[in-house]
Write a protein that holds these residues in place. Structure first.
Motif, PDB file in Angstrom:
ATOM      1  N   TYR A 140       0.120  53.935 -47.172  1.00  0.00           N
ATOM      2  CA  TYR A 140       0.583  55.324 -47.289  1.00  0.00           C
ATOM      3  C   TYR A 140      -0.373  56.152 -48.138  1.00  0.00           C
ATOM      4  O   TYR A 140      -0.748  57.274 -47.772  1.00  0.00           O
ATOM      5  CB  TYR A 140       1.987  55.322 -47.890  1.00  0.00           C
ATOM      6  CG  TYR A 140       2.564  56.698 -48.140  1.00  0.00           C
ATOM      7  CD1 TYR A 140       3.116  57.444 -47.104  1.00  0.00           C
ATOM      8  CD2 TYR A 140       2.561  57.253 -49.417  1.00  0.00           C
ATOM      9  CE1 TYR A 140       3.648  58.701 -47.331  1.00  0.00           C
ATOM     10  CE2 TYR A 140       3.092  58.509 -49.655  1.00  0.00           C
ATOM     11  CZ  TYR A 140       3.637  59.222 -48.604  1.00  0.00           C
ATOM     12  OH  TYR A 140       4.158  60.473 -48.834  1.00  0.00           O
ATOM     13  N   VAL A 141      -0.796  55.604 -49.268  1.00  0.00           N
ATOM     14  CA  VAL A 141      -1.702  56.332 -50.158  1.00  0.00           C
ATOM     15  C   VAL A 141      -3.055  56.560 -49.482  1.00  0.00           C
ATOM     16  O   VAL A 141      -3.632  57.656 -49.558  1.00  0.00           O
ATOM     17  CB  VAL A 141      -1.867  55.571 -51.489  1.00  0.00           C
ATOM     18  CG1 VAL A 141      -2.949  56.211 -52.351  1.00  0.00           C
ATOM     19  CG2 VAL A 141      -0.551  55.539 -52.253  1.00  0.00           C
ATOM     20  N   PHE A 142      -3.586  55.544 -48.804  1.00  0.00           N
ATOM     21  CA  PHE A 142      -4.860  55.704 -48.104  1.00  0.00           C
ATOM     22  C   PHE A 142      -4.754  56.764 -47.010  1.00  0.00           C
ATOM     23  O   PHE A 142      -5.658  57.592 -46.833  1.00  0.00           O
ATOM     24  CB  PHE A 142      -5.312  54.376 -47.504  1.00  0.00           C
ATOM     25  CG  PHE A 142      -6.158  53.551 -48.420  1.00  0.00           C
ATOM     26  CD1 PHE A 142      -7.401  54.023 -48.855  1.00  0.00           C
ATOM     27  CD2 PHE A 142      -5.735  52.310 -48.863  1.00  0.00           C
ATOM     28  CE1 PHE A 142      -8.196  53.259 -49.707  1.00  0.00           C
ATOM     29  CE2 PHE A 142      -6.513  51.546 -49.718  1.00  0.00           C
ATOM     30  CZ  PHE A 142      -7.747  52.024 -50.138  1.00  0.00           C
ATOM     31  N   ALA A 143      -3.669  56.750 -46.265  1.00  0.00           N
ATOM     32  CA  ALA A 143      -3.502  57.738 -45.194  1.00  0.00           C
ATOM     33  C   ALA A 143      -3.382  59.150 -45.756  1.00  0.00           C
ATOM     34  O   ALA A 143      -3.962  60.101 -45.204  1.00  0.00           O
ATOM     35  CB  ALA A 143      -2.270  57.393 -44.352  1.00  0.00           C
ATOM     36  N   ARG A 144      -2.655  59.293 -46.841  1.00  0.00           N
ATOM     37  CA  ARG A 144      -2.572  60.617 -47.472  1.00  0.00           C
ATOM     38  C   ARG A 144      -3.924  61.063 -47.992  1.00  0.00           C
ATOM     39  O   ARG A 144      -4.284  62.239 -47.935  1.00  0.00           O
ATOM     40  CB  ARG A 144      -1.549  60.589 -48.612  1.00  0.00           C
ATOM     41  CG  ARG A 144      -0.104  60.419 -48.175  1.00  0.00           C
ATOM     42  CD  ARG A 144       0.392  61.595 -47.345  1.00  0.00           C
ATOM     43  NE  ARG A 144       0.175  62.876 -47.999  1.00  0.00           N
ATOM     44  CZ  ARG A 144       0.992  63.402 -48.918  1.00  0.00           C
ATOM     45  NH1 ARG A 144       2.090  62.722 -49.270  1.00  0.00           N
ATOM     46  NH2 ARG A 144       0.735  64.560 -49.458  1.00  0.00           N
ATOM     47  N   GLY A 145      -4.699  60.115 -48.527  1.00  0.00           N
ATOM     48  CA  GLY A 145      -6.032  60.454 -49.010  1.00  0.00           C
ATOM     49  C   GLY A 145      -6.955  60.919 -47.901  1.00  0.00           C
ATOM     50  O   GLY A 145      -7.893  61.695 -48.136  1.00  0.00           O
ATOM     51  N   LEU A 146      -6.711  60.474 -46.666  1.00  0.00           N
ATOM     52  CA  LEU A 146      -7.514  60.903 -45.520  1.00  0.00           C
ATOM     53  C   LEU A 146      -7.010  62.205 -44.910  1.00  0.00           C
ATOM     54  O   LEU A 146      -7.520  62.644 -43.874  1.00  0.00           O
ATOM     55  CB  LEU A 146      -7.520  59.814 -44.451  1.00  0.00           C
ATOM     56  CG  LEU A 146      -8.218  58.503 -44.845  1.00  0.00           C
ATOM     57  CD1 LEU A 146      -8.040  57.457 -43.752  1.00  0.00           C
ATOM     58  CD2 LEU A 146      -9.703  58.741 -45.123  1.00  0.00           C
ATOM     59  N   GLY A 147      -6.001  62.798 -45.526  1.00  0.00           N
ATOM     60  CA  GLY A 147      -5.497  64.080 -45.060  1.00  0.00           C
ATOM     61  C   GLY A 147      -4.297  64.010 -44.150  1.00  0.00           C
ATOM     62  O   GLY A 147      -3.884  65.045 -43.605  1.00  0.00           O
ATOM     63  N   ALA A 148      -3.708  62.849 -43.958  1.00  0.00           N
ATOM     64  CA  ALA A 148      -2.543  62.724 -43.080  1.00  0.00           C
ATOM     65  C   ALA A 148      -1.305  63.320 -43.750  1.00  0.00           C
ATOM     66  O   ALA A 148      -1.147  63.272 -44.973  1.00  0.00           O
ATOM     67  CB  ALA A 148      -2.294  61.259 -42.728  1.00  0.00           C
ATOM     68  N   ALA A 149      -0.423  63.889 -42.946  1.00  0.00           N
ATOM     69  CA  ALA A 149       0.841  64.412 -43.453  1.00  0.00           C
ATOM     70  C   ALA A 149       1.737  63.261 -43.883  1.00  0.00           C
ATOM     71  O   ALA A 149       1.572  62.122 -43.421  1.00  0.00           O
ATOM     72  CB  ALA A 149       1.526  65.246 -42.372  1.00  0.00           C
ATOM     73  N   PRO A 150       2.702  63.530 -44.778  1.00  0.00           N
ATOM     74  CA  PRO A 150       3.591  62.440 -45.221  1.00  0.00           C
ATOM     75  C   PRO A 150       4.292  61.722 -44.072  1.00  0.00           C
ATOM     76  O   PRO A 150       4.450  60.499 -44.105  1.00  0.00           O
ATOM     77  CB  PRO A 150       4.584  63.165 -46.132  1.00  0.00           C
ATOM     78  CG  PRO A 150       3.842  64.347 -46.640  1.00  0.00           C
ATOM     79  CD  PRO A 150       2.951  64.780 -45.520  1.00  0.00           C
ATOM     80  N   LEU A 151       4.706  62.467 -43.044  1.00  0.00           N
ATOM     81  CA  LEU A 151       5.394  61.845 -41.917  1.00  0.00           C
ATOM     82  C   LEU A 151       4.480  60.858 -41.197  1.00  0.00           C
ATOM     83  O   LEU A 151       4.864  59.721 -40.911  1.00  0.00           O
ATOM     84  CB  LEU A 151       5.857  62.934 -40.951  1.00  0.00           C
ATOM     85  CG  LEU A 151       6.637  62.466 -39.717  1.00  0.00           C
ATOM     86  CD1 LEU A 151       7.960  61.868 -40.122  1.00  0.00           C
ATOM     87  CD2 LEU A 151       6.844  63.632 -38.758  1.00  0.00           C
ATOM     88  N   LEU A 152       3.245  61.281 -40.905  1.00  0.00           N
ATOM     89  CA  LEU A 152       2.314  60.410 -40.201  1.00  0.00           C
ATOM     90  C   LEU A 152       1.901  59.229 -41.069  1.00  0.00           C
ATOM     91  O   LEU A 152       1.791  58.091 -40.585  1.00  0.00           O
ATOM     92  CB  LEU A 152       1.077  61.210 -39.778  1.00  0.00           C
ATOM     93  CG  LEU A 152      -0.031  60.436 -39.061  1.00  0.00           C
ATOM     94  CD1 LEU A 152       0.507  59.800 -37.784  1.00  0.00           C
ATOM     95  CD2 LEU A 152      -1.212  61.337 -38.767  1.00  0.00           C
ATOM     96  N   ALA A 153       1.690  59.468 -42.363  1.00  0.00           N
ATOM     97  CA  ALA A 153       1.302  58.382 -43.260  1.00  0.00           C
ATOM     98  C   ALA A 153       2.395  57.321 -43.347  1.00  0.00           C
ATOM     99  O   ALA A 153       2.118  56.118 -43.320  1.00  0.00           O
ATOM    100  CB  ALA A 153       0.991  58.942 -44.647  1.00  0.00           C
ATOM    101  N   ALA A 154       3.653  57.759 -43.421  1.00  0.00           N
ATOM    102  CA  ALA A 154       4.758  56.807 -43.460  1.00  0.00           C
ATOM    103  C   ALA A 154       4.847  56.015 -42.154  1.00  0.00           C
ATOM    104  O   ALA A 154       5.101  54.804 -42.157  1.00  0.00           O
ATOM    105  CB  ALA A 154       6.071  57.538 -43.729  1.00  0.00           C
ATOM    106  N   ALA A 155       4.639  56.689 -41.021  1.00  0.00           N
ATOM    107  CA  ALA A 155       4.710  56.010 -39.726  1.00  0.00           C
ATOM    108  C   ALA A 155       3.609  54.959 -39.592  1.00  0.00           C
ATOM    109  O   ALA A 155       3.845  53.851 -39.105  1.00  0.00           O
ATOM    110  CB  ALA A 155       4.617  57.027 -38.595  1.00  0.00           C
ATOM    111  N   VAL A 156       2.387  55.290 -40.030  1.00  0.00           N
ATOM    112  CA  VAL A 156       1.278  54.333 -39.941  1.00  0.00           C
ATOM    113  C   VAL A 156       1.570  53.102 -40.796  1.00  0.00           C
ATOM    114  O   VAL A 156       1.382  51.952 -40.367  1.00  0.00           O
ATOM    115  CB  VAL A 156      -0.044  55.003 -40.370  1.00  0.00           C
ATOM    116  CG1 VAL A 156      -1.150  53.961 -40.499  1.00  0.00           C
ATOM    117  CG2 VAL A 156      -0.446  56.069 -39.365  1.00  0.00           C
ATOM    118  N   GLY A 157       2.033  53.326 -42.023  1.00  0.00           N
ATOM    119  CA  GLY A 157       2.381  52.192 -42.881  1.00  0.00           C
ATOM    120  C   GLY A 157       3.480  51.332 -42.281  1.00  0.00           C
ATOM    121  O   GLY A 157       3.431  50.103 -42.351  1.00  0.00           O
ATOM    122  N   ALA A 158       4.480  51.992 -41.661  1.00  0.00           N
ATOM    123  CA  ALA A 158       5.579  51.237 -41.061  1.00  0.00           C
ATOM    124  C   ALA A 158       5.118  50.406 -39.877  1.00  0.00           C
ATOM    125  O   ALA A 158       5.576  49.273 -39.676  1.00  0.00           O
ATOM    126  CB  ALA A 158       6.688  52.192 -40.637  1.00  0.00           C
TER     127      ALA A 158
END
Length: 462
Positions: free
Chosen positions: A344-362
């Motif tokens: 989640y933190v890596f995805a947010r660092g790449l500019g992903a929205a919280p919704l997308l970052a949570a989905a990728v982690g899941a």
């Protein structure tokens, strides 16, 4: 006329002994339906569903037992509250049908593991019906060697530790952790007391949420608003419906729309109860002059500091204890919580929205959890449900309720919708990971595999 002469000729030949009278063929015997086997299928399905298993896997497990114990032409129907089994002996005999209602649910994942072990052994012929009934009785009554892995009091402590860990995850310290722990335990005990008096679960959850919020209001009144917001966030996370959310998304994806709708309605009422308890307390606090400000609310710092990663692992581990997963699954649950936070933190660092970052982690956690469960021949829920706990939207629920009670209705609704969207993304993500595993596996627990879902080939998208 020709036909009548032919019949007379045949009759004459029969009387004179020129023709042999053929005996009518014997009818094939009717298949015998074992009452003990039918009862076993029903009881196993009931206990699986009551313990938190998804509808599709319950259906697969019951059919596996029906095949193992030779129930002829067996049909299984599983919904959120009722399961039924119908067996057709054949040759025009009346079908034999049984049904059981699920009136009480007790999410105990150690029981799921024990039941799936029973189903596996029965499916390959290692258990006869009497042995399977005896094991089922021991599992249901927690008799040796099948017993709960933790004492009851530890489940209560685990709820408090979920709140403590979540409070630390969103930036709190030792004071926040201790206060959130006490508030959550008090709320749980108050809800348990109401349950013993027959009060509906909706009001139990509302009372538990209001107690957690009241503790935060007291801290705000004492002059520490930032600490208070982290306290209530932790208390809300301990109550959020992660388990039914994952099961509802899985039921919807697999085509069990009735059960999916019922489970989503259950999730809605749980969230509504939490929001009601929060809302009443916040409303009373605002009108009593307690200075609650949305700007003081916490936001989980998007960082890989060791404290944050350890807090995420602790949230998942304590969530796993509260769900009574087997002890050998606890390390995997903790690693899953840390992993989903790191992704989640890596995805947010790449500019992903919280919704997308949570989905990728899941998705990643769901994929690895299903692979590990398949390798260990265990059901996947004990691995994937605790792992999503660090990203459950406790802060969003609290923020939305304060905005609603502070005159910013439109912002509050949007905040609540955003929080619910993140929760749905978590449920869909872990199930997508499971679908990726299913696409390449041949067989799994309870006969699940890519050939065990004929409904997937029924339609072509229209």
């Amino acid at each position: 006329m020709g036909v009548s002469l032919e019949r007379l000729r045949d009759s004459w030949r029969t009387l004179m002994g020129d023709a042999t009278i053929l005996e009518p063929p014997e009818e094939e015997p009717i298949d015998i339906v074992s009452g003990e086997a039918l009862d076993l299928v029903l009881r196993v399905g009931e206990l699986l569903l009551a313990s938190g298993e998804a509808t599709e896997r319950v259906n697969e497990s019951m059919l596996s037992l029906a095949v193992a114990y030779e129930l002829p032409r067996c049909e299984v129907s599983v919904t959120f509250t009722v399961i039924s089994v119908s067996v057709h002996p054949g040759r025009g005999a009346l079908p034999v049908t049984g049904a059981r209602a699920i009136r009480r649910r007790n999410p105990a994942y150690w029981r799921l593991v024990a039941l799936h072990s029973l189903i596996q052994e029965a499916s390959i012929g290692l258990l006869d019906v009497e042995e399977a009934h005896d094991r089922l009785r021991r599992i249901k009554r927690s008799l040796p060697p099948y017993g709960a892995p933790y004492p009851p009091w530890l489940g209560v402590i685990a709820l408090g530790l979920i709140a403590s860990s979540a409070g630390v995850l969103v930036g709190g310290g030792l004071l926040v952790a201790g206060t959130a722990f006490v508030a959550t335990v008090l709320g749980d005990r108050a809800a348990a007391m109401l349950g013993r008096r027959g009060i509906a679960e909706f009001f139990q959850l509302a009372v538990a949420a209001s107690i957690g919020t009241a503790s935060a209001v007291l801290v705000i009144a004492a002059g520490a608003p930032a600490n208070a917001s982290t306290i209530v966030t932790g208390a809300v996370v301990a109550l959020l419906p992660g388990r039914p959310l994952v099961a509802s998304i899985q039921d919807g994806i697999t085509g069990d729309l009735v059960s999916a709708g019922a489970r989503l309605l259950e999730v809605f009422f749980i969230v509504a109860a939490i929001v009601s308890g929060l809302g009443l307390t916040v409303y009373a606090a605002v009108h009593l002059g307690v200075p609650i400000d949305v700007r003081d609310l916490p936001a989980a710092p998007v960082t890989l500091r060791p404290v944050a990663v350890l807090a995420a692992a602790a949230v998942s581990m304590t969530f796993a204890v509260a769900l009574a997963v087997p002890r050998r699954v606890l390390p995997a649950a903790a690693l899953g919580g840390a992993l989903i936070w790191v992704v989640y933190v890596f995805a947010r660092g790449l500019g992903a929205a919280p919704l997308l970052a949570a989905a990728v982690g899941a998705v990643i956690v769901g994929l690895l959890g299903h692979l590990l469960a398949r390798r260990r021949q265990l059901p996947p829920l004990p691995y994937i449900v605790p792992a999503i706990a660090p990203l459950l939207p406790g802060t969003a629920v609290y923020r939305g309720m304060i905005q609603l009670n502070d005159g910013a209705a439109s912002e509050g609704v949007l905040t609540l919708i955003g929080g619910i969207s993140v929760a749905l993304a978590l449920g869909a993500g872990v199930n997508l990971g499971g679908e990726l595993v299913r696409a390449f596996q041949r067989v799994g627990v309870g006969g699940s595999g890519r050939g065990a879902r004929p409904a997937a080939r029924r339609t072509r998208g229209y």
